[in-house]
Design an enzyme around this catalytic site. Sequence first.
Site, PDB file in Angstrom:
ATOM      1  N   LYS A  42       0.850  -1.195   0.000  1.00 57.20           N
ATOM      2  CA  LYS A  42       0.000   0.000   0.000  1.00 57.20           C
ATOM      3  C   LYS A  42       0.884   1.242   0.000  1.00 57.20           C
ATOM      4  CE  LYS A  42      -2.137   1.896   3.813  1.00 57.20           C
ATOM      5  NZ  LYS A  42      -2.304   3.344   3.894  1.00 57.20           N
ATOM      6  N   ASP A  68      -3.796   4.184  -1.825  1.00 58.17           N
ATOM      7  CA  ASP A  68      -4.694   4.676  -0.773  1.00 58.17           C
ATOM      8  C   ASP A  68      -4.707   6.201  -0.761  1.00 58.17           C
ATOM      9  OD1 ASP A  68      -6.306   4.745   1.487  1.00 58.17           O
ATOM     10  OD2 ASP A  68      -4.662   4.342   2.883  1.00 58.17           O
ATOM     11  N   LYS A  70      -7.699   8.070  -0.861  1.00 56.54           N
ATOM     12  CA  LYS A  70      -8.933   8.536  -0.198  1.00 56.54           C
ATOM     13  C   LYS A  70      -9.553   9.744  -0.890  1.00 56.54           C
ATOM     14  CE  LYS A  70      -7.586   6.854   4.415  1.00 56.54           C
ATOM     15  NZ  LYS A  70      -6.200   6.403   4.222  1.00 56.54           N
ATOM     16  N   HIS A  72     -12.081  12.448  -2.272  1.00 55.57           N
ATOM     17  CA  HIS A  72     -13.300  13.054  -1.720  1.00 55.57           C
ATOM     18  C   HIS A  72     -13.517  14.393  -2.420  1.00 55.57           C
ATOM     19  CE1 HIS A  72     -15.707  14.166   2.203  1.00 55.57           C
ATOM     20  NE2 HIS A  72     -16.426  14.256   1.087  1.00 55.57           N
ATOM     21  N   ASP A  73     -14.458  14.437  -3.366  1.00 61.42           N
ATOM     22  CA  ASP A  73     -14.724  15.671  -4.112  1.00 61.42           C
ATOM     23  C   ASP A  73     -16.066  15.501  -4.816  1.00 61.42           C
ATOM     24  OD1 ASP A  73     -14.319  18.107  -5.675  1.00 61.42           O
ATOM     25  OD2 ASP A  73     -12.168  17.835  -5.323  1.00 61.42           O
ATOM     26  N   PRO A  75     -18.704  14.378  -7.713  1.00 63.91           N
ATOM     27  CA  PRO A  75     -18.653  13.126  -8.479  1.00 63.91           C
ATOM     28  C   PRO A  75     -17.786  13.201  -9.739  1.00 63.91           C
ATOM     29  CG  PRO A  75     -20.892  13.539  -7.726  1.00 63.91           C
ATOM     30  CD  PRO A  75     -20.090  14.752  -7.339  1.00 63.91           C
ATOM     31  N   ASN A  76     -17.925  14.296 -10.503  1.00 63.35           N
ATOM     32  CA  ASN A  76     -17.181  14.412 -11.753  1.00 63.35           C
ATOM     33  C   ASN A  76     -15.664  14.390 -11.523  1.00 63.35           C
ATOM     34  OD1 ASN A  76     -17.184  14.938 -14.647  1.00 63.35           O
ATOM     35  ND2 ASN A  76     -16.344  16.947 -14.084  1.00 63.35           N
ATOM     36  N   THR A  77     -15.232  15.078 -10.485  1.00 62.02           N
ATOM     37  CA  THR A  77     -13.792  15.158 -10.190  1.00 62.02           C
ATOM     38  C   THR A  77     -13.262  13.824  -9.677  1.00 62.02           C
ATOM     39  OG1 THR A  77     -14.017  17.493  -9.712  1.00 62.02           O
ATOM     40  CG2 THR A  77     -12.054  16.415  -8.830  1.00 62.02           C
ATOM     41  N   THR A 127     -10.470   6.540  11.783  1.00 58.99           N
ATOM     42  CA  THR A 127     -10.303   6.050  13.163  1.00 58.99           C
ATOM     43  C   THR A 127      -9.699   7.110  14.081  1.00 58.99           C
ATOM     44  OG1 THR A 127      -8.333   4.956  12.337  1.00 58.99           O
ATOM     45  CG2 THR A 127     -10.226   3.564  12.762  1.00 58.99           C
ATOM     46  N   ARG A 188      -1.930  -6.190  14.829  1.00 58.72           N
ATOM     47  CA  ARG A 188      -0.653  -6.370  15.522  1.00 58.72           C
ATOM     48  C   ARG A 188      -0.457  -7.836  15.880  1.00 58.72           C
ATOM     49  NH1 ARG A 188       0.126  -2.419  13.534  1.00 58.72           N
ATOM     50  NH2 ARG A 188       0.853  -0.421  14.318  1.00 58.72           N
ATOM     51  N   GLY A 217       1.588  -2.262   8.644  1.00 57.84           N
ATOM     52  CA  GLY A 217       2.743  -1.424   8.358  1.00 57.84           C
ATOM     53  C   GLY A 217       3.919  -1.752   9.246  1.00 57.84           C
ATOM     54  N   ARG A 218       4.039  -1.010  10.353  1.00 55.91           N
ATOM     55  CA  ARG A 218       5.244  -1.073  11.188  1.00 55.91           C
ATOM     56  C   ARG A 218       5.666  -2.461  11.685  1.00 55.91           C
ATOM     57  NH1 ARG A 218       2.965   3.933  14.388  1.00 55.91           N
ATOM     58  NH2 ARG A 218       1.105   2.868  13.612  1.00 55.91           N
TER      59      ARG A 218
HETATM   60  O1  C5P Z   1       2.007   0.732  10.929  1.00 57.04           O
HETATM   61  P1  C5P Z   1       0.559   0.302  10.967  1.00 57.04           P
HETATM   62  O2  C5P Z   1       0.369  -1.193  10.885  1.00 57.04           O
HETATM   63  O3  C5P Z   1      -0.197   0.930  12.112  1.00 57.04           O
HETATM   64  O4  C5P Z   1      -0.042   0.893   9.601  1.00 57.04           O
HETATM   65  C1  C5P Z   1      -1.398   0.772   9.265  1.00 57.04           C
HETATM   66  C2  C5P Z   1      -1.672   1.429   7.959  1.00 57.04           C
HETATM   67  O5  C5P Z   1      -3.086   1.484   7.780  1.00 57.04           O
HETATM   68  C3  C5P Z   1      -1.167   2.868   7.830  1.00 57.04           C
HETATM   69  O6  C5P Z   1      -0.812   3.078   6.462  1.00 57.04           O
HETATM   70  C4  C5P Z   1      -2.378   3.698   8.201  1.00 57.04           C
HETATM   71  O7  C5P Z   1      -2.379   4.963   7.587  1.00 57.04           O
HETATM   72  C5  C5P Z   1      -3.500   2.837   7.639  1.00 57.04           C
HETATM   73  N1  C5P Z   1      -4.815   3.048   8.227  1.00 57.04           N
HETATM   74  C6  C5P Z   1      -5.073   2.924   9.591  1.00 57.04           C
HETATM   75  N2  C5P Z   1      -6.331   3.136  10.074  1.00 57.04           N
HETATM   76  C7  C5P Z   1      -7.315   3.444   9.229  1.00 57.04           C
HETATM   77  C8  C5P Z   1      -7.078   3.561   7.865  1.00 57.04           C
HETATM   78  C9  C5P Z   1      -5.798   3.343   7.394  1.00 57.04           C
HETATM   79  O8  C5P Z   1      -4.173   2.624  10.365  1.00 57.04           O
HETATM   80  N3  C5P Z   1      -8.524   3.598   9.708  1.00 57.04           N
END
Ligand code: C5P
Length: 237
Positions: A42, A68, A70, A72-73, A75-77, A127, A188, A217-218
């Site tokens: 991603k 990713d 996201k 938001h505008d 519909p046409n755009t 979130t 996690r 991610g991390r």
């Molecule tokens: O490092 P980590 O596992 O927390 O990364 C989660 C990924 O998911 C990040 O790219 C974060 O921006 C994305 N994300 C999130 N919560 C959301 C939507 C996307 O953590 N509600």
Amino acid sequence: MMTKSTNSSNANNPIICAIDTTDVAKAKNLVQSVKGSVGAIKLGLEFFTANGADGVNSVTGDIPLFLDLKFHDIPNTVAGAVRATAGINAFMLTIHTSGGKAMMQAAAEAAKSLPKKPMIIGVTVLTSLDGFDLESIGMQNDVKYQASKLAELALDSGLDGVVCSPHEIETLRQQCGKDFKLVVPGIRPEGSASGDQKRVMTPKEAIEKGADYLVIGRPITEAKDPAQAAKEILSSL
Ligand code: C5P
């Protein structure tokens, strides 16, 4: 499952590795190390704003991409922005469901005109927002209610799925049916640091509850050996 014309992630691997950086060299290294162990990667607003479509293409190669941004505008755009991803070849794109039904329908329609149709996935309630934040922008002071209402609208508008927290999987699966894709961050592995994620779940639990894709991610990108970390997560499922 996905239709034949739909782009897809690597078969049987629901892990999408979030590469959150603006640094092209760092992103390339990470992609090279994890590409055999994850289903997709991603890249988001941070990377795209710094490096554009050419930057994205320079790191992805043949690994499936979740872009990713996201949208938001009006519909046409938004439809134009979806069409403008043609040169990037992402298998999954995100838009904000709060842009409304006409915007979502326009995005879903635009996706069909691309050489390989990407899935259009809706973001419901970020979130980072709580009930007080929602009330302050004139919405219902109930995050769960709002997320569920927006997911319903996303389904009605022809989207392929939504991003949701691990704790919403069961409700949304029941509400939106088995074919609606649930893309789940906040994952996690047992024993790993939660960082800034407050409401986390293990990969295995999230899949058991009905997640289709895990955005991680991390726990992968900051591991000493990212490929090994991804392999361990995959084998835990
Ligand atoms: O490092 P980590 O596992 O927390 O990364 C989660 C990924 O998911 C990040 O790219 C974060 O921006 C994305 N994300 C999130 N919560 C959301 C939507 C996307 O953590 N509600």
